[in-house]
Design a protein around this motif. Structure first.
Motif, PDB file in Angstrom:
ATOM      1  N   VAL A 193       0.852  -1.189   0.000  1.00  0.00           N
ATOM      2  CA  VAL A 193       0.000   0.000   0.000  1.00  0.00           C
ATOM      3  C   VAL A 193       0.886   1.238   0.000  1.00  0.00           C
ATOM      4  N   THR A 194       0.411   2.289  -0.634  1.00  0.00           N
ATOM      5  CA  THR A 194       1.057   3.595  -0.532  1.00  0.00           C
ATOM      6  C   THR A 194       0.260   4.436   0.453  1.00  0.00           C
ATOM      7  N   LEU A 195       0.924   5.377   1.097  1.00  0.00           N
ATOM      8  CA  LEU A 195       0.236   6.151   2.138  1.00  0.00           C
ATOM      9  C   LEU A 195       0.923   7.484   2.373  1.00  0.00           C
ATOM     10  N   LEU A 196       0.225   8.343   3.108  1.00  0.00           N
ATOM     11  CA  LEU A 196       0.737   9.637   3.544  1.00  0.00           C
ATOM     12  C   LEU A 196       0.549   9.761   5.044  1.00  0.00           C
ATOM     13  N   ASP A 197       1.360  10.591   5.670  1.00  0.00           N
ATOM     14  CA  ASP A 197       1.150  10.978   7.067  1.00  0.00           C
ATOM     15  C   ASP A 197       0.316  12.246   7.016  1.00  0.00           C
ATOM     16  N   TYR A 198      -0.962  12.148   7.388  1.00  0.00           N
ATOM     17  CA  TYR A 198      -1.875  13.265   7.150  1.00  0.00           C
ATOM     18  C   TYR A 198      -2.835  13.442   8.311  1.00  0.00           C
ATOM     19  N   ASN A 199      -2.886  14.662   8.818  1.00  0.00           N
ATOM     20  CA  ASN A 199      -3.871  15.033   9.834  1.00  0.00           C
ATOM     21  C   ASN A 199      -3.812  14.107  11.046  1.00  0.00           C
ATOM     22  N   ASP A 200      -2.603  13.844  11.525  1.00  0.00           N
ATOM     23  CA  ASP A 200      -2.373  13.005  12.707  1.00  0.00           C
ATOM     24  C   ASP A 200      -2.922  11.595  12.546  1.00  0.00           C
ATOM     25  N   ALA A 201      -2.802  11.059  11.358  1.00  0.00           N
ATOM     26  CA  ALA A 201      -3.202   9.683  11.077  1.00  0.00           C
ATOM     27  C   ALA A 201      -2.527   9.251   9.782  1.00  0.00           C
ATOM     28  N   LEU A 202      -2.689   7.998   9.439  1.00  0.00           N
ATOM     29  CA  LEU A 202      -2.185   7.506   8.174  1.00  0.00           C
ATOM     30  C   LEU A 202      -3.294   7.609   7.131  1.00  0.00           C
ATOM     31  N   ALA A 203      -2.981   8.168   5.989  1.00  0.00           N
ATOM     32  CA  ALA A 203      -3.922   8.235   4.874  1.00  0.00           C
ATOM     33  C   ALA A 203      -3.467   7.188   3.855  1.00  0.00           C
ATOM     34  N   ILE A 204      -4.191   6.103   3.782  1.00  0.00           N
ATOM     35  CA  ILE A 204      -3.793   4.974   2.952  1.00  0.00           C
ATOM     36  C   ILE A 204      -4.579   5.003   1.644  1.00  0.00           C
ATOM     37  N   HIS A 205      -3.879   4.889   0.539  1.00  0.00           N
ATOM     38  CA  HIS A 205      -4.527   4.961  -0.767  1.00  0.00           C
ATOM     39  C   HIS A 205      -5.241   3.654  -1.096  1.00  0.00           C
ATOM     40  N   SER A 206      -6.471   3.781  -1.567  1.00  0.00           N
ATOM     41  CA  SER A 206      -7.259   2.613  -1.931  1.00  0.00           C
ATOM     42  C   SER A 206      -6.848   2.104  -3.299  1.00  0.00           C
ATOM     43  N   ALA A 207      -7.442   0.995  -3.708  1.00  0.00           N
ATOM     44  CA  ALA A 207      -7.088   0.370  -4.985  1.00  0.00           C
ATOM     45  C   ALA A 207      -7.405   1.257  -6.176  1.00  0.00           C
ATOM     46  N   ASP A 208      -8.263   2.268  -5.994  1.00  0.00           N
ATOM     47  CA  ASP A 208      -8.637   3.157  -7.091  1.00  0.00           C
ATOM     48  C   ASP A 208      -7.641   4.290  -7.312  1.00  0.00           C
ATOM     49  N   ASP A 209      -6.710   4.475  -6.371  1.00  0.00           N
ATOM     50  CA  ASP A 209      -5.728   5.549  -6.502  1.00  0.00           C
ATOM     51  C   ASP A 209      -4.712   5.207  -7.588  1.00  0.00           C
ATOM     52  N   ALA A 210      -4.191   6.247  -8.254  1.00  0.00           N
ATOM     53  CA  ALA A 210      -3.246   6.026  -9.345  1.00  0.00           C
ATOM     54  C   ALA A 210      -1.999   5.281  -8.891  1.00  0.00           C
ATOM     55  N   ARG A 211      -1.518   5.589  -7.677  1.00  0.00           N
ATOM     56  CA  ARG A 211      -0.325   4.900  -7.184  1.00  0.00           C
ATOM     57  C   ARG A 211      -0.588   3.420  -6.966  1.00  0.00           C
ATOM     58  N   ALA A 212      -1.777   3.117  -6.453  1.00  0.00           N
ATOM     59  CA  ALA A 212      -2.136   1.716  -6.244  1.00  0.00           C
ATOM     60  C   ALA A 212      -2.314   0.993  -7.575  1.00  0.00           C
ATOM     61  N   LYS A 213      -2.886   1.677  -8.539  1.00  0.00           N
ATOM     62  CA  LYS A 213      -3.076   1.061  -9.851  1.00  0.00           C
ATOM     63  C   LYS A 213      -1.743   0.736 -10.510  1.00  0.00           C
ATOM     64  N   MET A 214      -0.748   1.579 -10.299  1.00  0.00           N
ATOM     65  CA  MET A 214       0.569   1.293 -10.861  1.00  0.00           C
ATOM     66  C   MET A 214       1.180   0.064 -10.199  1.00  0.00           C
TER      67      MET A 214
END
Length: 322
Positions: A193-214
């Protein structure tokens, strides 16, 4: 990620020096803001947003105006893969403008374009109306900032009268990713999974995100959302720090705007305690240029970035399997 300036995609070089497959104009393209007719083969193209610049160059047209990539931590208008492609084409450097606060209408008008490409952009309906008084505008296919890199190439090809070349380019780039991934058989049995550190939590990209699709194109599995995660927010979902050990992926790929932000993230005790982090089963994406190449995958950046990116993921997978 170590960024190594690579030779621009061979197919793009082919497109720059060979004639396009014939297509008659006018060409009409439907998009998220209406329908645009391009009366004749464009000669002076301006791009907005991301990726359209790369697609146009790869298909043989260097724009006269492009968005600047200048931002905190990056002091150049063009990214390296675009710079190299323009140099190899022997073309003039396009005029760069800031479009972060919206399309600069007057600057674009001064360039006297005969086509404005905004396929992966957030151009508004009002901007579209104004820009359409300057030249035909091709906006995003459905909604802002959602076009895949394949769609950007396909739509750009249609607008330039080169749909067949665009189709070939997409197929070649998809095969390039598969071929690079095939160098690392371990990827086929791994999840990430790809993710960001965002708003005091982990923001994890779903399967529909471009990074996940790659990642999926490279043969990796994108795991389902863990039960402790919050509701989806577009192409991502939040997961609290205390539940970070519940991410059901072999490899984590966090993205950061700079190395300092990454250092601060990994220094947090609850991040260091995540199983994947302890095992070294993660990819530290803290290089701004490499991140741009992956996040905004394009007709030019894919060949520039994916070899190193997949190599790092493979190393993380091997650590995960230890």
């Amino acid at each position: 990620m170590k960024t190594i300036l690579r030779t621009v995609v061979a197919l793009a070089a082919f497109a720059l020096v060979t004639p396009a497959f014939a297509q008659a104009f006018p060409v009409t393209i439907k998009h998220g803001l209406g329908e645009t007719t391009i009366p004749a083969e464009p000669k002076r193209v301006v791009t907005l947003g991301w990726s359209s610049t790369d697609a146009a160059i790869a298909l043989g047209t260097v724009p006269v105006g492009v968005p600047s990539f200048r931002s905190e931590g990056y002091d150049k208008d063009l990214v390296p893969w675009v710079e190299q492609a323009i140099a190899e084409a022997g073309a003039e450097t396009p005029v760069a403008f800031d479009d972060t606060s919206g399309a600069p209408i007057e600057k674009i008008a001064a360039l006297k374009p005969d086509l404005i490409l905004a396929v992966y952009s957030g151009v508004s309906a009002d901007e579209y109306k104004l820009l359409n008084q300057i030249a035909p505008v091709v906006a995003f296919p459905t909604t802002p900032w959602t076009a895949s890199w394949q769609e950007v190439i396909t739509v750009t090809g249609e607008a330039l009268g080169k749909p067949d070349e665009a189709k070939v380019l997409v197929a070649e780039l998809e095969q390039f990713v598969r071929d690079e991934a095939a160098k690392y058989p371990e990827l086929a049995d791994a999840s990430a999974v790809t993710l960001l550190d965002y708003n005091d939590a982990l923001a994890i990209h779903s399967a529909d995100d471009a990074r996940a699709k790659m990642l999926a194109l490279a043969g990796l599995t994108i795991p389902p959302k863990p039960g402790a995660a919050g509701p989806n927010e577009g192409f991502w979902y939040p997961l609290s720090y205390e539940n970070a050990d519940q991410i059901p992926a072999d490899v984590l790929i966090p993205f950061f705007s700079n190395r300092t932000a990454a250092d601060e993230f990994y220094a947090k005790p609850f991040i260091a305690a995540i199983p994947q982090i302890r095992k070294g089963a993660y990819v530290r994406m803290d290089d701004r240029i490499a991140n741009m190449a992956v996040i905004s995958s394009s007709a030019l950046s894919i060949r520039w970035a994916m070899p190193d990116y997949l190599k790092l993921i493979a190393e993380a997978v091997r650590n995960a399997k230890k």
